[in-house]
Design an enzyme around this catalytic site. Structure first.
Site, PDB file in Angstrom:
ATOM      1  N   HIS A 225       0.791  -1.237   0.000  1.00  0.00           N
ATOM      2  CA  HIS A 225       0.000   0.000   0.000  1.00  0.00           C
ATOM      3  C   HIS A 225       0.821   1.284   0.000  1.00  0.00           C
ATOM      4  O   HIS A 225       0.272   2.363  -0.155  1.00  0.00           O
ATOM      5  CB  HIS A 225      -0.964   0.029   1.193  1.00  0.00           C
ATOM      6  CG  HIS A 225      -0.295   0.433   2.475  1.00  0.00           C
ATOM      7  ND1 HIS A 225       0.399  -0.455   3.252  1.00  0.00           N
ATOM      8  CD2 HIS A 225      -0.195   1.635   3.101  1.00  0.00           C
ATOM      9  CE1 HIS A 225       0.885   0.173   4.308  1.00  0.00           C
ATOM     10  NE2 HIS A 225       0.552   1.442   4.244  1.00  0.00           N
TER      11      HIS A 225
HETATM   12  C1  UD1 Z   1      -2.273   6.079   5.015  1.00  0.00           C
HETATM   13  C2  UD1 Z   1      -1.018   6.688   5.632  1.00  0.00           C
HETATM   14  C3  UD1 Z   1       0.088   5.643   5.683  1.00  0.00           C
HETATM   15  C4  UD1 Z   1      -0.376   4.383   6.370  1.00  0.00           C
HETATM   16  C5  UD1 Z   1      -1.662   3.884   5.733  1.00  0.00           C
HETATM   17  C6  UD1 Z   1      -2.208   2.713   6.514  1.00  0.00           C
HETATM   18  C7  UD1 Z   1      -0.676   9.076   5.195  1.00  0.00           C
HETATM   19  C8  UD1 Z   1       0.114  10.068   4.420  1.00  0.00           C
HETATM   20  N1  UD1 Z   1      -0.524   7.797   4.839  1.00  0.00           N
HETATM   21  O1  UD1 Z   1      -1.946   5.757   3.680  1.00  0.00           O
HETATM   22  O2  UD1 Z   1       1.184   6.167   6.409  1.00  0.00           O
HETATM   23  O3  UD1 Z   1       0.620   3.403   6.245  1.00  0.00           O
HETATM   24  O4  UD1 Z   1      -2.646   4.923   5.741  1.00  0.00           O
HETATM   25  O5  UD1 Z   1      -3.060   1.938   5.759  1.00  0.00           O
HETATM   26  O6  UD1 Z   1      -1.377   9.456   6.094  1.00  0.00           O
HETATM   27  N2  UD1 Z   1      -9.196   4.763   0.570  1.00  0.00           N
HETATM   28  C9  UD1 Z   1     -10.407   4.130   0.369  1.00  0.00           C
HETATM   29  N3  UD1 Z   1     -11.035   3.644   1.480  1.00  0.00           N
HETATM   30  C10 UD1 Z   1     -10.552   3.769   2.734  1.00  0.00           C
HETATM   31  C11 UD1 Z   1      -9.322   4.397   2.904  1.00  0.00           C
HETATM   32  C12 UD1 Z   1      -8.648   4.896   1.801  1.00  0.00           C
HETATM   33  O7  UD1 Z   1     -10.884   3.994  -0.739  1.00  0.00           O
HETATM   34  O8  UD1 Z   1     -11.201   3.325   3.698  1.00  0.00           O
HETATM   35  C13 UD1 Z   1      -8.512   5.359  -0.596  1.00  0.00           C
HETATM   36  C14 UD1 Z   1      -8.585   6.891  -0.477  1.00  0.00           C
HETATM   37  O9  UD1 Z   1      -9.731   7.355  -1.077  1.00  0.00           O
HETATM   38  C15 UD1 Z   1      -7.344   7.346  -1.164  1.00  0.00           C
HETATM   39  C16 UD1 Z   1      -6.371   6.164  -0.996  1.00  0.00           C
HETATM   40  O10 UD1 Z   1      -7.124   5.054  -0.568  1.00  0.00           O
HETATM   41  O11 UD1 Z   1      -7.579   7.577  -2.491  1.00  0.00           O
HETATM   42  C17 UD1 Z   1      -5.270   6.473  -0.047  1.00  0.00           C
HETATM   43  O12 UD1 Z   1      -5.773   6.765   1.262  1.00  0.00           O
HETATM   44  P1  UD1 Z   1      -4.944   7.728   2.257  1.00  0.00           P
HETATM   45  O13 UD1 Z   1      -5.581   7.702   3.577  1.00  0.00           O
HETATM   46  O14 UD1 Z   1      -4.705   9.035   1.630  1.00  0.00           O
HETATM   47  O15 UD1 Z   1      -3.511   7.057   2.328  1.00  0.00           O
HETATM   48  P2  UD1 Z   1      -3.090   5.556   2.597  1.00  0.00           P
HETATM   49  O16 UD1 Z   1      -2.376   5.050   1.391  1.00  0.00           O
HETATM   50  O17 UD1 Z   1      -4.224   4.779   3.118  1.00  0.00           O
HETATM   51  N1  UDP Z   2      -4.190  -5.165   8.732  1.00  0.00           N
HETATM   52  C1  UDP Z   2      -5.490  -5.628   8.899  1.00  0.00           C
HETATM   53  N2  UDP Z   2      -6.170  -6.057   7.795  1.00  0.00           N
HETATM   54  C2  UDP Z   2      -5.639  -6.035   6.550  1.00  0.00           C
HETATM   55  C3  UDP Z   2      -4.314  -5.547   6.389  1.00  0.00           C
HETATM   56  C4  UDP Z   2      -3.633  -5.101   7.502  1.00  0.00           C
HETATM   57  O1  UDP Z   2      -6.004  -5.676  10.011  1.00  0.00           O
HETATM   58  O2  UDP Z   2      -6.328  -6.426   5.601  1.00  0.00           O
HETATM   59  C5  UDP Z   2      -3.464  -4.697   9.918  1.00  0.00           C
HETATM   60  C6  UDP Z   2      -2.087  -5.285  10.087  1.00  0.00           C
HETATM   61  O3  UDP Z   2      -2.149  -6.546  10.702  1.00  0.00           O
HETATM   62  C7  UDP Z   2      -1.406  -4.235  10.947  1.00  0.00           C
HETATM   63  C8  UDP Z   2      -2.000  -2.949  10.421  1.00  0.00           C
HETATM   64  O4  UDP Z   2      -3.220  -3.314   9.775  1.00  0.00           O
HETATM   65  O5  UDP Z   2      -1.777  -4.375  12.297  1.00  0.00           O
HETATM   66  C9  UDP Z   2      -1.054  -2.347   9.449  1.00  0.00           C
HETATM   67  O6  UDP Z   2      -1.663  -1.376   8.727  1.00  0.00           O
HETATM   68  P1  UDP Z   2      -1.119  -0.868   7.335  1.00  0.00           P
HETATM   69  O7  UDP Z   2      -0.245  -1.872   6.703  1.00  0.00           O
HETATM   70  O8  UDP Z   2      -2.283  -0.391   6.596  1.00  0.00           O
HETATM   71  O9  UDP Z   2      -0.295   0.431   7.759  1.00  0.00           O
HETATM   72  P2  UDP Z   2       1.213   0.678   8.241  1.00  0.00           P
HETATM   73  O10 UDP Z   2       1.496  -0.189   9.405  1.00  0.00           O
HETATM   74  O11 UDP Z   2       2.097   0.410   7.079  1.00  0.00           O
HETATM   75  O12 UDP Z   2       1.225   2.130   8.576  1.00  0.00           O
END
Ligand code: UD1
Ligand code: UDP
Length: 376
Positions: A225
Site C-alpha cells: 500500500h
Molecule cells: C495512510 C497513511 C500511511 C499508512 C496507511 C495505513 C498518510 C500520508 N498515509 O496511507 O502512512 O501506512 O494509511 O493503511 O497518512 N481509501 C479508500 N477507502 C478507505 C481508505 C482509503 O478507498 O477506507 C482510498 C482513499 O480514497 C485514497 C487512498 O485510498 O484515495 C489512499 O488513502 P490515504 O488515507 O490518503 O492514504 P493511505 O495510502 O491509506
Molecule cells: N491489517 C489488517 N487487515 C488487513 C491488512 C492489515 O487488520 O487487511 C493490519 C495489520 O495486521 C497491521 C495494520 O493493519 O496491524 C497495518 O496497517 P497498514 O499496513 O495499513 O499500515 P502501516 O502499518 O504500514 O502504517
C-alpha cells in the site's frame, strides 16, 4: 480539568486527566485499541475522548476495528479523506482545532506518522496542549515518504516522546532530542500489546482459512500500500511480478488496500496471486500466524510477522524497524523481483530462532498511561 477537587481527594497521588485521542487510519485503530484498553483500566482517573478524522472510512478499513477490538465509539468523526496531502491535513487541522477548543484536554494522544497524526500535532501545539506521541523517534531517513515528514514534525512539537525501541531513542538523540520540556522514554511497542492480547480471541475463530480455502503453513501472506510503491507503475509492476514468482512456490494471499486496488485496476497487470478484500485485525492475526512467511511494504506487518515467528520480506529500500533486519528476520528487497525471489529462497531454508524481544514484551500501553498519570 473535570471534577478535579473530589477526585484529587480520593486519589491524592494523581491528578485527573482528560485525553483527546486523534486517530484516522487503520494501523492507528489497532494501536489505539491497546492504549485505550489501558486507559480504561484507569477510567476513574482519566477520561478519553476519541476523534476519528475519517481518513480511512470503508467498513473493513475502519468500523470493523472499532467493533471487533471493542474500541470506544469516536465522539467526533470529521469525515475527511481521499484528498491530497495539503487539503487533507489542512481540513483536519481546522476540524481538530475546533474540537480541542471545545474539549480543552490535558493531553492529546497521537499515533505513528499519518496525515491525521500531523494535523493533530499542529492543532495541539498551536494551542499549547501537551502532545503525547506514540511511536516517536522512528525514522526511515527517506524524506520522500510523507510519513517521514509527518513523524519528524510531530516529534518536534510533542511533549511526551513515547518511543517503541532503543533505535528510536538513538534516532532522537542524534537529532538533538529531547528539547526543553520534552520527555523521551522507551515504553515498548503498543502493537506487540495488541498482538499478544488479541491473538487468543482471534484463535477462537479460524474461519478466514476455510473461507479462502487455505491450509495452515501452506500459503504466504502479502500486503502492498505504500505510496512510493503503488504510485510508481514500474515499482508496482515489478512487485506484482515478484509475487507471481513466489506464488509458483506457494500460494500468495493479498488482502488488498483500496489505494492499491485502484492502481492495479488502472494498470491491467497479469496477477497469479489471490486477492481478497482487506480483513479485520482478528482475521489478519490468524492469516499471519498460519502463513509460511510474510511479504509486505507495511510498517506494522513487519513486526507482526516477528511476533508470530514468521520471516518477512519487505518491499522497501529502508525500514524503521532496523533491528529485525539486523537480527536476520527481515530482508529489504525494494521493488526488485529478483531480490524478492532470492529472499524467498533464502528464508525457505532458514529456521526462525528468536533470541531477543526488541519490543518490550507487551507492556507498552500500560507504561504510557502510568507515565502520563505520573508526569502530567
Ligand atoms: C495512510 C497513511 C500511511 C499508512 C496507511 C495505513 C498518510 C500520508 N498515509 O496511507 O502512512 O501506512 O494509511 O493503511 O497518512 N481509501 C479508500 N477507502 C478507505 C481508505 C482509503 O478507498 O477506507 C482510498 C482513499 O480514497 C485514497 C487512498 O485510498 O484515495 C489512499 O488513502 P490515504 O488515507 O490518503 O492514504 P493511505 O495510502 O491509506
Ligand atoms: N491489517 C489488517 N487487515 C488487513 C491488512 C492489515 O487488520 O487487511 C493490519 C495489520 O495486521 C497491521 C495494520 O493493519 O496491524 C497495518 O496497517 P497498514 O499496513 O495499513 O499500515 P502501516 O502499518 O504500514 O502504517
Amino acid at each position: 480539568m473535570k471534577k478535579a477537587g473530589s477526585l484529587n481527594r480520593l486519589y491524592p497521588k494523581y491528578r485527573e486527566m482528560k485525553i483527546v485521542t486523534v486517530i484516522g487510519a487503520r494501523p492507528q485503530f489497532i494501536k489505539a485499541a491497546a492504549v485505550s484498553r489501558a486507559i480504561a483500566n484507569h477510567q476513574h482517573k482519566i477520561e478519553e475522548i476519541i476523534v476519528h478524522t475519517g481518513q480511512h472510512y470503508d467498513k473493513n478499513m475502519s468500523d470493523i476495528f472499532f467493533d471487533e477490538l471493542k474500541i470506544k465509539k469516536p465522539t467526533y468523526n470529521l469525515g475527511i479523506s481521499g484528498t491530497g496531502h495539503g487539503e487533507m491535513t489542512g481540513d483536519m487541522l481546522k476540524g481538530i482545532e475546533k474540537i480541542l477548543l471545545e474539549e480543552k484536554p490535558d493531553v492529546i494522544l497521537i499515533y505513528g506518522d499519518t496525515n491525521s497524526t500531523l494535523a493533530a500535532s499542529i492543532a495541539g501545539s498551536k494551542l499549547h496542549i501537551p502532545i503525547a506521541h506514540v511511536e516517536a523517534g522512528l525514522r526511515s531517513f527517506n524524506m520522500h515518504m510523507p510519513e517521514e515528514i509527518n513523524r519528524i514534525l510531530s516529534d518536534r512539537v510533542s511533549k511526551y516522546l513515547f518511543c517503541p525501541t532503543d533505535t528510536a531513542i538513538k534516532n532522537l538523540k542524534t537529532e538533538g532530542f529531547p528539547f526543553k520540556n520534552q520527555h523521551m522514554v522507551n515504553v515498548g511497542d503498543v502493537m506487540e500489546d495488541a498482538a499478544l492480547f488479541y491473538k487468543h480471541i482471534a484463535a477462537e475463530n479460524l474461519a478466514v482459512l476455510n473461507t479462502n480455502n487455505i491450509e495452515s503453513g501452506n500459503y504466504n501472506l502479502a500486503t502492498i500500500h505504500r505510496a512510493e510503491n503503488t504510485d510508481n507503475p514500474i515499482h508496482l509492476k515489478n512487485m506484482v511480478e515478484g509475487l507471481n514468482e513466489i506464488s509458483k512456490q506457494k500460494q500468495v494471499i493479498v488482502p488488498l488496500h483500496p489505494r492499491t486496488k485502484k492502481k492495479l485496476q488502472e494498470q491491467n497487470l497479469k496477477i497469479d496471486f489471490t486477492i481478497i478484500d482487506p480483513v479485520g485485525y482478528l482475521d489478519m492475526i490468524n492469516l499471519i500466524n498460519h502463513s509460511f512467511l510474510v511479504v509486505t511494504d507495511s510498517g506494522g506487518l513487519q513486526k507482526e510477522a516477528f511476533f508470530f515467528n514468521k520471516f518477512c520480506i519487505t518491499m522497501r529500500e529502508e525500514t524503521e524497524w532496523v533491528e529485525l533486519v539486523n537480527g536476520g528476520f527481515n530482508m529489504l528487497v525494494g521493488s526488485n523481483k529478483n531480490k524478492m525471489a532470492k529472499a524467498y529462497a533464502e528464508f525457505s531454508k532458514r529456521e526462525f530462532k528468536k533470541t531477543e524481544n526488541y519490543y518490550g514484551g507487551g507492556k507498552a500501553s500500560e507504561n504510557i498511561v502510568e507515565y502520563l498519570l505520573k508526569h502530567n
